[in-house]
Motif scaffolding. Structure first.
Motif, PDB file in Angstrom:
ATOM      1  N   ALA A  22       0.836  -1.304  -0.006  1.00 12.75           N
ATOM      2  CA  ALA A  22       0.092   0.038   0.093  1.00 12.75           C
ATOM      3  C   ALA A  22       0.897   1.127   0.127  1.00 12.75           C
ATOM      4  N   ALA A  23       1.894   1.168   0.968  1.00 10.32           N
ATOM      5  CA  ALA A  23       2.688   2.510   0.849  1.00 10.32           C
ATOM      6  C   ALA A  23       4.031   2.457  -0.264  1.00 10.32           C
ATOM      7  N   ASN A  24       4.218   1.464  -0.951  1.00 14.60           N
ATOM      8  CA  ASN A  24       5.170   1.173  -2.095  1.00 14.60           C
ATOM      9  C   ASN A  24       6.580   1.333  -1.226  1.00 14.60           C
ATOM     10  N   VAL A  25       6.683   0.573  -0.287  1.00 14.20           N
ATOM     11  CA  VAL A  25       7.963   0.688   0.402  1.00 14.20           C
ATOM     12  C   VAL A  25       8.576  -0.765   0.311  1.00 14.20           C
ATOM     13  N   THR A  26       9.714  -1.085   0.621  1.00 13.49           N
ATOM     14  CA  THR A  26      10.157  -2.275   0.833  1.00 13.49           C
ATOM     15  C   THR A  26      10.061  -2.842   2.566  1.00 13.49           C
ATOM     16  N   ARG A  27      10.398  -4.177   2.561  1.00 13.41           N
ATOM     17  CA  ARG A  27      10.345  -4.678   3.935  1.00 13.41           C
ATOM     18  C   ARG A  27      11.592  -3.979   4.738  1.00 13.41           C
ATOM     19  N   GLY A  28      12.649  -3.969   4.196  1.00 15.45           N
ATOM     20  CA  GLY A  28      13.663  -3.332   4.624  1.00 15.45           C
ATOM     21  C   GLY A  28      13.371  -1.793   5.130  1.00 15.45           C
ATOM     22  N   GLN A  29      12.814  -1.128   4.304  1.00 18.81           N
ATOM     23  CA  GLN A  29      12.496   0.294   4.590  1.00 18.81           C
ATOM     24  C   GLN A  29      11.555   0.217   5.974  1.00 18.81           C
ATOM     25  N   LEU A  30      10.703  -0.665   5.999  1.00 17.93           N
ATOM     26  CA  LEU A  30       9.776  -0.788   7.009  1.00 17.93           C
ATOM     27  C   LEU A  30      10.550  -0.987   8.276  1.00 17.93           C
ATOM     28  N   ARG A  31      11.379  -2.053   8.272  1.00 16.37           N
ATOM     29  CA  ARG A  31      12.369  -2.270   9.248  1.00 16.37           C
ATOM     30  C   ARG A  31      13.096  -1.196   9.642  1.00 16.37           C
ATOM     31  N   LEU A  38      10.487   5.802  13.919  1.00 15.03           N
ATOM     32  CA  LEU A  38       9.467   6.181  13.168  1.00 15.03           C
ATOM     33  C   LEU A  38       8.028   5.866  13.068  1.00 15.03           C
ATOM     34  N   ILE A  39       8.241   4.386  13.069  1.00 15.42           N
ATOM     35  CA  ILE A  39       6.631   3.698  13.201  1.00 15.42           C
ATOM     36  C   ILE A  39       6.753   2.564  14.114  1.00 15.42           C
ATOM     37  N   ALA A  40       5.736   1.901  14.530  1.00 13.98           N
ATOM     38  CA  ALA A  40       5.697   0.747  15.317  1.00 13.98           C
ATOM     39  C   ALA A  40       4.289   0.063  15.107  1.00 13.98           C
ATOM     40  N   PRO A  41       4.526  -1.281  15.165  1.00 12.64           N
ATOM     41  CA  PRO A  41       3.466  -2.242  15.001  1.00 12.64           C
ATOM     42  C   PRO A  41       2.576  -1.990  16.262  1.00 12.64           C
ATOM     43  N   GLN A  42       1.259  -1.943  15.657  1.00 12.93           N
ATOM     44  CA  GLN A  42       0.026  -1.932  16.763  1.00 12.93           C
ATOM     45  C   GLN A  42       0.071  -3.004  17.524  1.00 12.93           C
ATOM     46  N   SER A  43       0.239  -4.129  16.964  1.00 13.66           N
ATOM     47  CA  SER A  43       0.163  -5.598  17.633  1.00 13.66           C
ATOM     48  C   SER A  43       0.917  -6.569  17.122  1.00 13.66           C
ATOM     49  N   ARG A  44       1.038  -7.717  17.420  1.00 14.94           N
ATOM     50  CA  ARG A  44       1.424  -8.851  17.101  1.00 14.94           C
ATOM     51  C   ARG A  44       0.606 -10.048  16.805  1.00 14.94           C
ATOM     52  N   THR A  45       0.717 -10.952  16.048  1.00 18.44           N
ATOM     53  CA  THR A  45      -0.112 -12.029  16.123  1.00 18.44           C
ATOM     54  C   THR A  45       0.378 -13.081  17.229  1.00 18.44           C
ATOM     55  N   GLY A  53      -1.624  -0.572  12.508  1.00 23.76           N
ATOM     56  CA  GLY A  53      -2.939   0.069  12.339  1.00 23.76           C
ATOM     57  C   GLY A  53      -2.922   0.836  11.062  1.00 23.76           C
ATOM     58  N   THR A  54      -4.322   1.279  10.963  1.00 22.34           N
ATOM     59  CA  THR A  54      -4.512   1.987   9.420  1.00 22.34           C
ATOM     60  C   THR A  54      -3.737   3.368   9.528  1.00 22.34           C
ATOM     61  N   GLU A  55      -3.488   3.872  10.606  1.00 25.95           N
ATOM     62  CA  GLU A  55      -2.702   5.124  10.575  1.00 25.95           C
ATOM     63  C   GLU A  55      -1.315   4.998  10.179  1.00 25.95           C
ATOM     64  N   THR A  56      -0.766   3.727  10.034  1.00 23.95           N
ATOM     65  CA  THR A  56       0.706   3.820   9.928  1.00 23.95           C
ATOM     66  C   THR A  56       0.860   3.704   8.581  1.00 23.95           C
ATOM     67  N   LEU A  57       0.103   3.520   7.607  1.00 21.02           N
ATOM     68  CA  LEU A  57       0.135   4.220   6.212  1.00 21.02           C
ATOM     69  C   LEU A  57       0.202   5.314   5.970  1.00 21.02           C
ATOM     70  N   ASP A  58      -0.672   6.540   6.451  1.00 16.86           N
ATOM     71  CA  ASP A  58      -0.582   8.143   6.469  1.00 16.86           C
ATOM     72  C   ASP A  58       0.748   8.334   6.923  1.00 16.86           C
ATOM     73  N   ARG A  59       1.137   7.903   8.305  1.00 17.95           N
ATOM     74  CA  ARG A  59       2.819   8.096   8.819  1.00 17.95           C
ATOM     75  C   ARG A  59       3.613   7.798   7.737  1.00 17.95           C
ATOM     76  N   LEU A  60       3.525   6.572   6.998  1.00 18.99           N
ATOM     77  CA  LEU A  60       4.715   6.216   6.138  1.00 18.99           C
ATOM     78  C   LEU A  60       4.597   7.212   4.839  1.00 18.99           C
ATOM     79  N   ARG A  61       3.382   7.645   4.505  1.00 23.84           N
ATOM     80  CA  ARG A  61       3.336   8.417   3.279  1.00 23.84           C
ATOM     81  C   ARG A  61       3.790   9.707   3.740  1.00 23.84           C
TER      82      ARG A  61
END
Length: 153
Positions: A22-31, A38-45, A53-61
């Motif tokens: 959705a954000a057009n980023v790589t897993r490496g960028q996300l990590r 800069l970001i944090a997962p809302q939870s873990r399975t 969370g859905t707000e993370t996409l806006d934050r990534l943008r």
């Protein structure tokens, strides 16, 4: 009723893969963004997979846009932490704005130099291409015209 809430909450969470797409980023960028705070997962399975969370996409943008403007991850972290905490350190923001402005001015100056070489070629004046010191102009324009999958990142 609890099942409906759980299903709705689950739909609001995104996996790493879905967020990257959705954000057009790589897993490496996300990590990297996660490591930099800069970001944090809302939870873990239960299996330990990150869910965002859905707000993370806006934050990534916002992060990507600020990077395009030339801000470093440290500078972006400062801006986001101030926003997250609801308190702006006006002096730090002023210093950051001054530094960013300086970077912008330098970039504009460099672009003007490149424009001085490229503009004549764009209107058919090829004399600049004969200058040995200006071989970069041909290389620059060749790189721009290369297919996207052949370009380096």
């Amino acid at each position: 009723m609890k099942t409906v809430i759980a299903v709705n909450a689950f739909k609001a969470l995104q996996t790493t893969s879905a967020l990257c797409k959705a954000a057009n980023v790589t897993r490496g960028q996300l990590r990297l963004y996660e490591e930099q705070g800069l970001i944090a997962p809302q939870s873990r399975t239960e299996a330990g997979y990150r869910q965002y969370g859905t707000e993370t996409l806006d934050r990534l943008r916002a992060i990507l846009h600020l990077k395009e403007l030339g801000l470093t991850l440290g500078e972006i972290a400062l801006l986001l932490s101030d926003r997250d905490n609801g308190v702006l350190d006006e002096q730090a923001i002023q210093r950051l704005a001054s530094e960013v402005l300086s970077k912008i001015e330098k970039r504009i100056a460099c672009l003007h130099v490149i424009r001085g070489y490229v503009a004549p070629v764009a209107v058919g004046d090829m004399r600049v291409l004969q200058d040995e010191d200006c071989n970069f102009v041909v290389e620059f324009m060749t790189a721009l015209s290369a297919p996207k999958n052949k370009r380096r990142a």
